[in-house]
Design a protein around this motif. Structure first.
Motif, PDB file in Angstrom:
ATOM      1  N   ARG A 213       0.969  -1.316  -0.021  1.00 22.85           N
ATOM      2  CA  ARG A 213      -0.060   0.117  -0.034  1.00 22.85           C
ATOM      3  C   ARG A 213       0.858   1.288   0.196  1.00 22.85           C
ATOM      4  NH1 ARG A 213      -4.881  -0.283   3.774  1.00 22.85           N
ATOM      5  NH2 ARG A 213      -3.219  -0.943   5.310  1.00 22.85           N
ATOM      6  N   SER A 238       0.369  -7.352  -1.567  1.00 16.57           N
ATOM      7  CA  SER A 238      -0.319  -7.382  -0.198  1.00 16.57           C
ATOM      8  C   SER A 238      -1.665  -7.338  -0.461  1.00 16.57           C
ATOM      9  CB  SER A 238       0.040  -6.282   0.766  1.00 16.57           C
ATOM     10  OG  SER A 238      -0.258  -5.056   0.297  1.00 16.57           O
ATOM     11  N   ARG A 239      -2.347  -7.815   0.788  1.00 13.63           N
ATOM     12  CA  ARG A 239      -3.791  -7.908   0.531  1.00 13.63           C
ATOM     13  C   ARG A 239      -4.438  -6.425   0.471  1.00 13.63           C
ATOM     14  NH1 ARG A 239      -8.066 -10.068   5.064  1.00 13.63           N
ATOM     15  NH2 ARG A 239      -8.844  -8.041   5.367  1.00 13.63           N
ATOM     16  N   GLN A 252      -2.200 -11.707  -4.796  1.00 17.92           N
ATOM     17  CA  GLN A 252      -1.935 -11.432  -3.214  1.00 17.92           C
ATOM     18  C   GLN A 252      -1.158 -12.814  -2.620  1.00 17.92           C
ATOM     19  OE1 GLN A 252      -5.769 -10.733  -1.094  1.00 17.92           O
ATOM     20  NE2 GLN A 252      -4.853 -12.050   0.649  1.00 17.92           N
ATOM     21  N   VAL A 253      -0.320 -12.361  -1.889  1.00 13.67           N
ATOM     22  CA  VAL A 253       0.846 -13.175  -0.975  1.00 13.67           C
ATOM     23  C   VAL A 253       0.116 -13.042   0.529  1.00 13.67           C
ATOM     24  CG1 VAL A 253       3.086 -13.594  -0.159  1.00 13.67           C
ATOM     25  CG2 VAL A 253       2.619 -12.889  -2.657  1.00 13.67           C
ATOM     26  N   THR A 256      -4.297 -15.502   3.354  1.00 13.76           N
ATOM     27  CA  THR A 256      -5.510 -15.744   2.475  1.00 13.76           C
ATOM     28  C   THR A 256      -5.272 -15.683   1.120  1.00 13.76           C
ATOM     29  OG1 THR A 256      -6.228 -13.568   2.953  1.00 13.76           O
ATOM     30  CG2 THR A 256      -7.196 -15.424   4.397  1.00 13.76           C
ATOM     31  N   SER A 271       4.370  -3.468   4.807  1.00 16.92           N
ATOM     32  CA  SER A 271       4.788  -3.401   6.471  1.00 16.92           C
ATOM     33  C   SER A 271       5.035  -4.590   6.964  1.00 16.92           C
ATOM     34  CB  SER A 271       3.489  -2.896   7.140  1.00 16.92           C
ATOM     35  OG  SER A 271       2.311  -3.935   6.995  1.00 16.92           O
ATOM     36  N   GLN A 275       0.078 -11.578   8.742  1.00 14.40           N
ATOM     37  CA  GLN A 275      -0.778 -12.307   7.696  1.00 14.40           C
ATOM     38  C   GLN A 275      -0.271 -12.323   6.325  1.00 14.40           C
ATOM     39  OE1 GLN A 275      -2.114  -9.811   9.647  1.00 14.40           O
ATOM     40  NE2 GLN A 275      -3.432 -10.782  11.029  1.00 14.40           N
ATOM     41  N   HIS A 276       0.572 -11.184   6.210  1.00  5.61           N
ATOM     42  CA  HIS A 276       1.621 -11.413   4.764  1.00  5.61           C
ATOM     43  C   HIS A 276       2.675 -12.163   4.751  1.00  5.61           C
ATOM     44  CE1 HIS A 276       2.822  -9.476   1.017  1.00  5.61           C
ATOM     45  NE2 HIS A 276       3.911  -9.682   1.596  1.00  5.61           N
ATOM     46  N   ASN A 290      11.510   0.055   2.654  1.00  2.80           N
ATOM     47  CA  ASN A 290      10.486   0.772   3.490  1.00  2.80           C
ATOM     48  C   ASN A 290      11.104   1.995   4.051  1.00  2.80           C
ATOM     49  OD1 ASN A 290       8.231   1.161   5.370  1.00  2.80           O
ATOM     50  ND2 ASN A 290       7.605  -0.960   4.982  1.00  2.80           N
ATOM     51  N   ASP A 308      12.414   6.147   1.032  1.00  2.00           N
ATOM     52  CA  ASP A 308      11.187   6.191   0.124  1.00  2.00           C
ATOM     53  C   ASP A 308      11.356   5.382  -1.037  1.00  2.00           C
ATOM     54  OD1 ASP A 308       9.228   7.353  -1.592  1.00  2.00           O
ATOM     55  OD2 ASP A 308       9.472   9.326  -1.104  1.00  2.00           O
ATOM     56  N   PHE A 309      10.376   4.723  -1.448  1.00  2.00           N
ATOM     57  CA  PHE A 309      10.487   3.743  -2.578  1.00  2.00           C
ATOM     58  C   PHE A 309      10.910   4.585  -4.172  1.00  2.00           C
ATOM     59  CE2 PHE A 309       6.454   4.958  -3.168  1.00  2.00           C
ATOM     60  CZ  PHE A 309       6.242   4.924  -4.689  1.00  2.00           C
TER      61      PHE A 309
HETATM   62  C1  LIG Z   1      -7.822 -12.476   8.599  1.00  2.00           C
HETATM   63  C2  LIG Z   1      -6.612 -11.750   8.014  1.00  2.00           C
HETATM   64  C3  LIG Z   1      -6.306 -12.164   7.040  1.00  2.00           C
HETATM   65  C4  LIG Z   1      -5.196 -11.427   5.919  1.00  2.00           C
HETATM   66  N1  LIG Z   1      -4.460 -11.909   4.942  1.00  2.00           N
HETATM   67  C5  LIG Z   1      -3.478 -11.444   4.410  1.00  2.00           C
HETATM   68  C6  LIG Z   1      -3.017 -11.780   3.179  1.00  2.00           C
HETATM   69  O1  LIG Z   1      -3.025 -12.836   2.924  1.00  2.00           O
HETATM   70  N2  LIG Z   1      -1.866 -11.026   2.542  1.00  2.00           N
HETATM   71  C7  LIG Z   1      -1.740  -9.674   3.118  1.00  2.00           C
HETATM   72  O2  LIG Z   1      -0.570  -9.140   2.772  1.00  2.00           O
HETATM   73  N3  LIG Z   1      -2.313  -9.195   4.191  1.00  2.00           N
HETATM   74  C8  LIG Z   1      -3.225  -9.865   4.721  1.00  2.00           C
HETATM   75  N4  LIG Z   1      -4.041  -9.510   5.657  1.00  2.00           N
HETATM   76  C9  LIG Z   1      -3.974  -7.832   5.994  1.00  2.00           C
HETATM   77  C10 LIG Z   1      -2.785  -7.396   6.836  1.00  2.00           C
HETATM   78  O3  LIG Z   1      -2.995  -7.383   8.173  1.00  2.00           O
HETATM   79  C11 LIG Z   1      -2.144  -6.168   6.401  1.00  2.00           C
HETATM   80  O4  LIG Z   1      -3.184  -5.293   6.577  1.00  2.00           O
HETATM   81  C12 LIG Z   1      -1.619  -6.014   5.093  1.00  2.00           C
HETATM   82  O5  LIG Z   1      -0.818  -6.942   4.800  1.00  2.00           O
HETATM   83  C13 LIG Z   1      -0.908  -4.491   4.904  1.00  2.00           C
HETATM   84  O6  LIG Z   1      -0.644  -4.298   3.585  1.00  2.00           O
HETATM   85  P1  LIG Z   1       0.552  -3.527   3.200  1.00  2.00           P
HETATM   86  O7  LIG Z   1       1.840  -3.815   3.975  1.00  2.00           O
HETATM   87  O8  LIG Z   1       0.480  -3.308   1.867  1.00  2.00           O
HETATM   88  O9  LIG Z   1       0.023  -1.971   3.862  1.00  2.00           O
HETATM   89  P2  LIG Z   1       0.359  -1.088   5.315  1.00  2.00           P
HETATM   90  O10 LIG Z   1       0.186  -1.778   6.356  1.00  2.00           O
HETATM   91  O11 LIG Z   1      -0.454   0.096   5.059  1.00  2.00           O
HETATM   92  O12 LIG Z   1       2.017  -0.650   4.944  1.00  2.00           O
HETATM   93  C14 LIG Z   1       2.355   0.039   4.043  1.00  2.00           C
HETATM   94  C15 LIG Z   1       4.099   0.245   4.161  1.00  2.00           C
HETATM   95  O13 LIG Z   1       4.341   1.123   3.181  1.00  2.00           O
HETATM   96  C16 LIG Z   1       5.561   1.833   4.021  1.00  2.00           C
HETATM   97  N5  LIG Z   1       5.556   3.006   2.920  1.00  2.00           N
HETATM   98  C17 LIG Z   1       4.733   3.860   2.985  1.00  2.00           C
HETATM   99  N6  LIG Z   1       5.053   4.956   2.016  1.00  2.00           N
HETATM  100  C18 LIG Z   1       6.184   4.646   1.664  1.00  2.00           C
HETATM  101  C19 LIG Z   1       7.213   4.961   0.662  1.00  2.00           C
HETATM  102  N7  LIG Z   1       6.894   6.333  -0.114  1.00  2.00           N
HETATM  103  N8  LIG Z   1       8.529   4.486   0.718  1.00  2.00           N
HETATM  104  C20 LIG Z   1       8.658   3.316   1.111  1.00  2.00           C
HETATM  105  N9  LIG Z   1       7.890   2.558   2.016  1.00  2.00           N
HETATM  106  C21 LIG Z   1       6.376   3.381   2.190  1.00  2.00           C
HETATM  107  C22 LIG Z   1       5.018   2.108   5.304  1.00  2.00           C
HETATM  108  O14 LIG Z   1       5.823   2.285   6.298  1.00  2.00           O
HETATM  109  C23 LIG Z   1       4.432   0.764   5.656  1.00  2.00           C
HETATM  110  O15 LIG Z   1       5.391  -0.253   6.338  1.00  2.00           O
HETATM  111  C24 LIG Z   1      -5.058 -10.088   6.395  1.00  2.00           C
HETATM  112  C25 LIG Z   1      -5.487  -9.575   7.310  1.00  2.00           C
HETATM  113  C26 LIG Z   1      -6.529 -10.330   8.400  1.00  2.00           C
HETATM  114  C27 LIG Z   1      -7.071  -9.764   9.469  1.00  2.00           C
END
Ligand SMILES: Cc1cc2nc3c(=O)[nH]c(=O)nc-3n(C[C@H](O)[C@H](O)[C@H](O)COP(=O)(O)OP(=O)(O)OC[C@H]3O[C@@H](n4cnc5c(N)ncnc54)[C@H](O)[C@@H]3O)c2cc1C
Lengths: 326, 267
Positions: A213, A238-239, A252-253, A256, A271, A275-276, A290, A308-309
């Motif tokens: 995200r 990510s999800r 999606q990795v 789930t 992040s 779950q990821h 990150n 920053d990516f």
């Molecule tokens: C039952 C259940 C099942 C789930 N199954 C999965 C699953 O299968 N797969 C999965 O991925 N998730 C799953 N999740 C969701 C999981 O809990 C997280 O919400 C999700 O993985 C977060 O995705 P993210 O890391 O992309 O986003 P975020 O948590 O929002 O993280 C974004 C990251 O990007 C970084 N960032 C922001 N801007 C920049 C930038 N400019 N440069 C560099 N870094 C930056 C931030 O520091 C942060 O670490 C599940 C959750 C539940 C409750």
């Protein structure tokens, strides 16, 4: 040691699925001198019997019927009940696949027994199967034992080593008649739409580049795709990204989503929620990019960049191309 | 139409992994102090799926069923605030530490007792144990079909139609009601209760049933009747130490990373 183990096989595009080969390897190890039986249910699956024997099966039970051309809980459950009776094995293994997720619990409840889903380690304790499985979103591991009979478990992809293939191995192939009772079939499959990924298949890829995200929008996946193509890698997500519909769910990795275990997993702006990690912690090397030095992903990473990516990705793609070229 | 949604109360999953703790002697999770239990994420999506059906057919009745401690009343209240009509709380000392066979037995028995239920909605898995079998178990015990891991749920003329999420695609399947469906997050965001709905929810009826009300006892729910046992629960240890790339500029860091990867023969 188990006296005998039944592996419920799957055939994909005419070939024995990798997960089936992995389960045969596990069954071989767990059963010692016992019998390993491989069930093949479907249409046109008989041809894969020899492959199953070469990978460790002593016996193959084939239920080959046009009515089983595609997976349907009701028809497959009927076929599976016949196979289980024929094999009468105390242990039945399914893959944690579309079919295993749906069919293994149905069979377990139908046979009044228990099932351990999504195991990543299997061991025998006397005649009882011990399955270790991730739970609490990947934060914990549980070791479960089935007390009913037969003992049923599903096995996560890439968690078990293949047995060495030996095409001179001998085994028997038994065909049983599906004789599907259509009056007991309540579920109808209306349509199925496949998402065929271009390039390398995510779950088989040796290198995966995933975006999260933190990329801020679907347009910024360009850098993920460019790095992936420079490395011959598959793209993951990510999800959060799939929920936002920036990328298809098939990428999606995680818990789930798909489980990947490449040699190199590069997570960009992810992040590292448990779950990821549940879907990528089997990777041999994780690299994280990150901007937050405290992001959980760094706890699992071998190499990291805190930045920053948007600032590192272009030079990284260049540098990778140079290293690969030179 | 009468829909039952099964909603489980679980420890909040949205906590930093560092505050996730297990009491290894008890094989139990110890929630961080002050963090309240929540409805399991996929179950709230189940409530959303039921509410969408009720939006289409307003004479639909939605009953929320939760088995757990007295505190599970909170997750029922939350679902009622989303628009569900009634709640059933299944609570009894005998309902503690059940396996999935026993859980499915309790839930399916309670669903039978409600009478006239057309559709049961469950989450694809509960976010504590991630087992993903209760929906199938309830279906087997009721002798109903189950359509699992749905992203879209529709009902018309007594037929349930579900778009299922597959590893590499989607499939649409149908089954006649009564039936069970399990749902996944791809269904979409659950609705957020409005203040007025939260106030109305306080007045909605919650029936409480114990094991005896369901005709169940120790012979079915005791430890001896378990088909699955938990031998051990632990936190896996990771011994990876991250090597952070140095450099005065992002370019330098990127080049250092590429070098490291090449040295390690990873590219
Ligand atoms: C039952 C259940 C099942 C789930 N199954 C999965 C699953 O299968 N797969 C999965 O991925 N998730 C799953 N999740 C969701 C999981 O809990 C997280 O919400 C999700 O993985 C977060 O995705 P993210 O890391 O992309 O986003 P975020 O948590 O929002 O993280 C974004 C990251 O990007 C970084 N960032 C922001 N801007 C920049 C930038 N400019 N440069 C560099 N870094 C930056 C931030 O520091 C942060 O670490 C599940 C959750 C539940 C409750």
């Amino acid at each position: 040691m188990a006296s005998s183990i039944l592996v419920v096989g799957e055939v994909e595009e005419g070939r024995l699925a990798t997960i089936t080969a992995e389960m045969l390897g596990a069954a071989r190890r767990l059963s010692g001198d016992g019998t390993v039986t491989c069930a093949l249910i479907g249409s046109g699956v008989e041809a894969s019997g020899q492959a199953a024997i070469a990978l460790g099966a002593d016996e193959v039970i084939v239920v080959d019927d046009a009515a089983l051309a595609e997976y349907n809980t009701d028809t497959y459950l009927q076929a599976m009940l016949k196979v289980a009776e024929q094999a009468s094995a105390p242990i039945i293994l399914f893959g944690q696949t579309d079919m295993g997720r749906d069919l293994a619990p149905r069979l377990a409840f139908r046979l009044d027994t228990g099932v351990i889903m999504d195991t990543i380690e299997l061991a025998m304790d006397g005649d009882r199967l011990q399955g270790t499985r991730p739970c609490y979103g990947g934060n914990a591991r549980a070791i479960n034992v089935v007390r009913g009979d037969p003992q049923i478990a599903t096995v996560r992809a890439k968690s078990q080593d293949l047995a060495a293939e030996d095409s001179s191995r001998q085994g028997t192939v038994t065909k049983i008649d599906a004789a599907i009772d259509q009056s007991a079939v309540r579920v109808k499959v209306i349509e199925r739409s496949g998402v065929s990924a271009e390039g390398v298949r995510l779950e088989d890829a040796d290198v995966v580049v995933s975006g999260g995200r933190g990329l801020g929008g679907p347009e910024n996946f360009d850098v993920i795709e460019d790095l992936a193509s420079a490395l011959g890698a598959a793209v993951g997500a990510s999800r959060a990204v799939c929920d936002l519909e920036w990328r298809p769910v098939s990428e999606q990795v995680g818990l789930t989503g798909k489980v990947v275990s490449p040699t190199l997993y590069i997570a960009v702006a992810i992040s590292g929620a448990s779950q990821h990690m549940a879907g990528c912690s089997g990777s041999k090397n994780i690299v994280a990019i990150n901007k937050d030095a405290d992001a959980n992903i760094f706890k699992a990473a071998r190499f990291g960049i805190v930045e920053d990516f948007a600032k590192v990705m272009t030079p990284l793609i260049e540098a990778v191309k140079q290293e690969k070229g030179g | 139409m009468h829909i039952v949604v099964c909603v489980k109360q679980v420890p909040d999953w949205d906590i930093p992994p560092s505050s996730f703790k297990i009491d290894e002697a008890l094989n139990q999770v110890v929630p961080p102090p002050g963090v309240a239990a929540v409805p399991s994420q996929f179950d709230t999506i189940g409530v959303e799926a039921a509410m969408r059906l009720k939006d289409e057919a307003p004479d639909t009745k939605v009953t929320i069923m939760s088995m757990g401690a007295e505190s599970a009343r909170d997750v029922i209240k939350h679902s009622l605030a989303m628009g569900a009509d009634e709640g059933v709380l299944l609570t009894d000392a005998l309902f503690e530490n059940l396996d999935w066979y026993q859980i499915s037995l309790v839930l399916s028995t309670a669903i039978k007792k409600l009478e006239g239920v057309d559709l049961v909605v469950c989450g694809r898995q509960a976010v504590d144990w991630d087992m993903g079998v209760a929906g199938s178990g309830i279906a087997e015990m009721l002798d109903w079909p189950a359509l699992t891991i749905g992203k879209q749920v529709k009902v018309s003329d007594g037929t349930l139609s579900v778009e299922r999420v597959l590893m590499d695609g989607f499939e649409t399947v149908e089954a006649p009601l009564p039936a069970v469906v399990t749902v996944s997050n791809e269904l979409g965001e659950p609705r957020y209760p409005k203040l007025q709905q939260i106030m109305q929810a306080a007045k909605k009826q919650v029936t409480i049933w114990a094991a005896a009300d369901l005709g169940l006892d120790d012979s079915q729910l005791g430890a001896g009747a378990r088909k699955l046992t938990l031998e051990k629960l632990y936190v896996p240890v990771s011994n990876v130490e991250c090597e952070f790339m140095e450099g005065d500029t992002p370019e330098e860091m990127a080049q250092n990373l590429a070098k490291k990867l090449a040295e390690a023969k990873l590219i």
